[in-house]
Design a protein around this motif. Structure first.
Motif, PDB file in Angstrom:
ATOM      1  N   GLN A  50      -7.722 -37.142 -17.039  1.00 48.59           N
ATOM      2  CA  GLN A  50      -8.529 -38.357 -17.227  1.00 48.59           C
ATOM      3  C   GLN A  50      -8.093 -39.111 -18.482  1.00 48.59           C
ATOM      4  OE1 GLN A  50     -11.743 -37.930 -19.655  1.00 48.59           O
ATOM      5  NE2 GLN A  50     -11.153 -40.053 -19.948  1.00 48.59           N
ATOM      6  N   ASN A  53      -4.649 -40.825 -17.934  1.00 47.90           N
ATOM      7  CA  ASN A  53      -4.866 -41.955 -17.038  1.00 47.90           C
ATOM      8  C   ASN A  53      -5.504 -43.139 -17.764  1.00 47.90           C
ATOM      9  OD1 ASN A  53      -5.394 -42.998 -14.061  1.00 47.90           O
ATOM     10  ND2 ASN A  53      -7.331 -43.210 -15.158  1.00 47.90           N
ATOM     11  N   ASN A 142      -0.859 -46.524 -13.824  1.00 46.80           N
ATOM     12  CA  ASN A 142      -1.333 -45.749 -14.978  1.00 46.80           C
ATOM     13  C   ASN A 142      -1.669 -44.302 -14.622  1.00 46.80           C
ATOM     14  OD1 ASN A 142      -3.614 -47.174 -13.566  1.00 46.80           O
ATOM     15  ND2 ASN A 142      -4.829 -45.808 -14.858  1.00 46.80           N
ATOM     16  N   SER A 143      -1.719 -43.991 -13.335  1.00 46.48           N
ATOM     17  CA  SER A 143      -2.281 -42.704 -12.905  1.00 46.48           C
ATOM     18  C   SER A 143      -1.264 -41.624 -12.580  1.00 46.48           C
ATOM     19  CB  SER A 143      -3.170 -42.939 -11.680  1.00 46.48           C
ATOM     20  OG  SER A 143      -2.442 -43.597 -10.652  1.00 46.48           O
ATOM     21  N   ALA A 146      -0.238 -38.992 -15.257  1.00 42.10           N
ATOM     22  CA  ALA A 146      -1.334 -38.051 -15.515  1.00 42.10           C
ATOM     23  C   ALA A 146      -1.301 -36.920 -14.493  1.00 42.10           C
ATOM     24  CB  ALA A 146      -2.679 -38.781 -15.463  1.00 42.10           C
ATOM     25  N   SER A 426      -6.600 -42.683  -5.335  1.00 42.65           N
ATOM     26  CA  SER A 426      -7.220 -43.206  -6.559  1.00 42.65           C
ATOM     27  C   SER A 426      -7.509 -44.690  -6.486  1.00 42.65           C
ATOM     28  CB  SER A 426      -6.330 -42.911  -7.765  1.00 42.65           C
ATOM     29  OG  SER A 426      -6.335 -41.537  -8.073  1.00 42.65           O
ATOM     30  N   ALA A 447     -10.397 -42.730  -9.602  1.00 42.56           N
ATOM     31  CA  ALA A 447      -9.022 -42.423 -10.009  1.00 42.56           C
ATOM     32  C   ALA A 447      -8.908 -40.995 -10.512  1.00 42.56           C
ATOM     33  CB  ALA A 447      -8.558 -43.406 -11.076  1.00 42.56           C
ATOM     34  N   HIS A 448      -9.860 -40.574 -11.336  1.00 43.59           N
ATOM     35  CA  HIS A 448      -9.792 -39.235 -11.934  1.00 43.59           C
ATOM     36  C   HIS A 448      -9.816 -38.151 -10.864  1.00 43.59           C
ATOM     37  CE1 HIS A 448     -11.957 -41.428 -15.455  1.00 43.59           C
ATOM     38  NE2 HIS A 448     -10.666 -41.697 -15.439  1.00 43.59           N
ATOM     39  N   ILE A 451      -6.482 -38.123  -8.858  1.00 46.15           N
ATOM     40  CA  ILE A 451      -5.397 -37.507  -9.625  1.00 46.15           C
ATOM     41  C   ILE A 451      -5.469 -35.988  -9.539  1.00 46.15           C
ATOM     42  CG2 ILE A 451      -4.563 -37.110 -11.985  1.00 46.15           C
ATOM     43  CD1 ILE A 451      -5.464 -40.026 -12.574  1.00 46.15           C
TER      44      ILE A 451
END
Length: 555
Positions: A50, A53, A142-143, A146, A426, A447-448, A451
């Motif tokens: 998290q 991300n 951005n993910s 992560a 996500s 998103a979290h 991922i």
């Protein structure tokens, strides 16, 4: 004789059945135990996922200008014991991080750049930029890092403890939105000793596929025209307008579209249109993407573009030059690795979405007039089969493969070694793509959770590839005997091209100081939503009323 054969068959039946049961034996207990440990390790690292991300989301950096992202990720990996090579392939924000030793060498990549003018507050179901006009993660890049880092670190600990040989190689897709990096990685030899590649990309479901992905390849080209400046009112006859050449090229291309094959996609922007109206523009540029379904058709489309540009230069008495800024092949992905990964995807399944997650998704879908307002995916996708590439006969005797759209330069790596793309859930289904709305979910629990689900599937697949040499062997057999049997990779860039690292400098110079105010600080705030003070999810009163009405109507 018949009776004898029957008797022999009856006597052999238990043996045959036993042999079949051995062939379909239970999975290796040690491997299954390691997979269970890997999934637990990913769960234990969900806060780290998290934070990575949300941090990259807050940086919001365009292609070739991913400086904060570069510093943050390379520092993190160095602290975790990876050896990091920086500035690879002539790109200051590109890097390769390796850990381990020996074979197999498994590359694990994901993109990092964002989209112009896509700044958006996460968790808010309507347009509400963090910084008006600034870039933002309206694609969700951005993910992926992560996901990869958490998966790799979870597997790394098991490799250390169990003394499992192999090398993990993490790397970023720099400037993917410009298709500006991966062909240069391949050309400069960074993947020549790699055995397989897992790439991750944000999606709406947890899935993988193999074969022809059905997408286009492209060449990205900037046409530069140079004429002569003059006073636009006092002595216009002394000028030779480069802008006129750009406009004539665009007009010529748009008239030619009617007579191009149906599979092509082409689009342009005027990247330089002159300085001010009272000066005849001495320099101007048009930036084109030429997309098609195969290497020969891409090069043919490009040649057509060059001819039209030459014609525009002749008509305006200007000079024309061009520069290739990036390229991508149509993708083709590896069947044995995809099948291995899909078995692990089925073990993971989709995340458990909360009521708040679904409310944000449905409100956003309704706001953007999505084809369906049904929220986040609740059913796991099947494995993606190869695209239908059977030609369709058209009037006039021409044949076409089915239409398609986008491109991704991971394809150049896929044509260099066995590669798959893992998509993870996500983002919100039904949104336009390359749009501020695609950033809404990208620093939220949606998103979290996506991922973490993706990291579990990737970690288990890495264990399979490390512990079962036959998977890599089968992957290369597919690559050599099927994928590249009749089609060999020919780069769309030449040795004389260099990455266009100057792109986006002006935009980031303008917006970075404004964005810095909003960089995520995980030492003070658990999530980026907390730092921004956003109630999750945030809807307007009319959106809440619409959803309530729709829900009551369903009852």
């Amino acid at each position: 004789m018949k009776h004898t054969n029957l008797l022999i068959a009856m006597l052999l039946a238990p043996t045959l059945l036993f042999g079949q049961s051995k062939k379909a034996a239970k999975p290796d207990a040690r491997i299954e135990k390691l997979k269970a440990e890997a999934m637990a390790a990913v769960d234990a690292r969900k806060d780290q996922a998290q934070q990575i991300n949300d941090m990259l989301f807050s940086f919001s950096e365009l292609g070739f200008q991913e400086q904060e992202t570069f510093t943050y990720l390379t520092s993190l990996l160095e602290k975790e014991g990876f050896t990091v090579q920086k500035g690879v392939a002539g790109m200051p924000t590109a890097w390769i991080a390796t850990w381990g030793s020996g074979k197999p060498v498994i590359a694990i990549g994901s993109d990092v750049d964002c989209i112009p003018k896509a700044s958006q507050k996460p968790g808010v179901a309507y347009k509400d930029p963090i910084v008006e006009g600034a870039p933002g993660h309206g694609e969700g890049h951005n993910s992926g890092q992560a996901l990869n880092i958490v998966a790799a670190l979870s597997v790394k600990r098991l490799m250390e403890r169990e003394k499992i040989p192999g090398t993990l190689m993490l790397w970023p897709g720099v400037a993917e939105e410009l298709v500006g990096a991966k062909a240069f990685y391949v050309r400069d030899g960074y993947f020549k000793d790699v055995d397989a590649c897992i790439f991750t990309h944000v999606g709406n479901n947890l899935k993988v596929g193999y074969g022809d992905a059905g997408n286009n390849g492209l060449v990205s080209v900037k046409f530069n025209f140079e004429g002569s400046a003059a006073h636009a009112a006092g002595a216009p006859w002394r000028g030779r307008s480069a802008l006129d050449a750009v406009e004539l090229m665009n007009i010529g291309w748009n008239f030619r579209r009617e007579h191009l094959e149906l599979t092509q996609r082409s689009h342009y922007v005027i990247s330089d249109g002159g300085d001010q109206p009272n000066v005849v523009p001495s320099k101007a540029s048009a930036w084109y993407y030429f997309r098609e379904r195969s290497y020969p058709k891409i090069t043919k489309l490009f040649e057509t573009g060059k001819k039209i540009a030459e014609g525009a230069a002749m008509m305006t008495d200007t000079k024309m030059t061009y520069e290739i800024l990036g390229s991508a092949w149509p993708g083709h992905f590896n069947k044995p690795i995809a099948e291995t990964m899909y078995m692990n995807i089925k073990k993971v399944g989709l995340p458990t979405w909360s009521a708040d997650d679904q409310t944000l998704a449905k409100a956003t879908q309704k706001e953007l007039q999505a084809p369906k307002v049904e929220g986040l995916a609740m059913k796991l996708d099947s494995i993606d089969l190869p695209a239908n590439t059977q030609p369709t006969m058209m009037m006039g005797g021409q044949t076409f493969v089915p239409l398609t759209g986008g491109s991704d330069d991971i394809a150049d790596i896929s044509w260099s070694l066995p590669t798959v793309v893992l998509y993870y859930p996500s983002n919100i289904p039904g949104l336009p793509g390359h749009h501020w709305s695609n950033a809404i979910s990208m620093a939220t629990p949606i998103a979290h959770k996506g991922i973490v689900a993706g990291a579990k599937a990737e970690a288990m697949t890495l264990i399979d590839m490390l512990m079962k040499p036959e998977i890599i062997k089968q992957a290369w057999a597919y690559y050599k005997d099927e994928q590249t049997k009749d089609q060999k990779y020919t780069p769309l860039i030449s040795p004389k091209e260099y990455p266009a690292i100057y792109l986006n400098q002006k935009i980031m110079t303008e917006y970075k100081p404004k964005l810095e105010t909003f960089y995520y600080d995980p030492t003070k705030y658990k999530t980026y939503l907390d730092q921004l003070g956003i109630k999750y999810p945030t809807l307007r009163d009319d959106q809440q009323a619409d959803l309530k009405k729709a829900t009551s109507g369903q009852r």
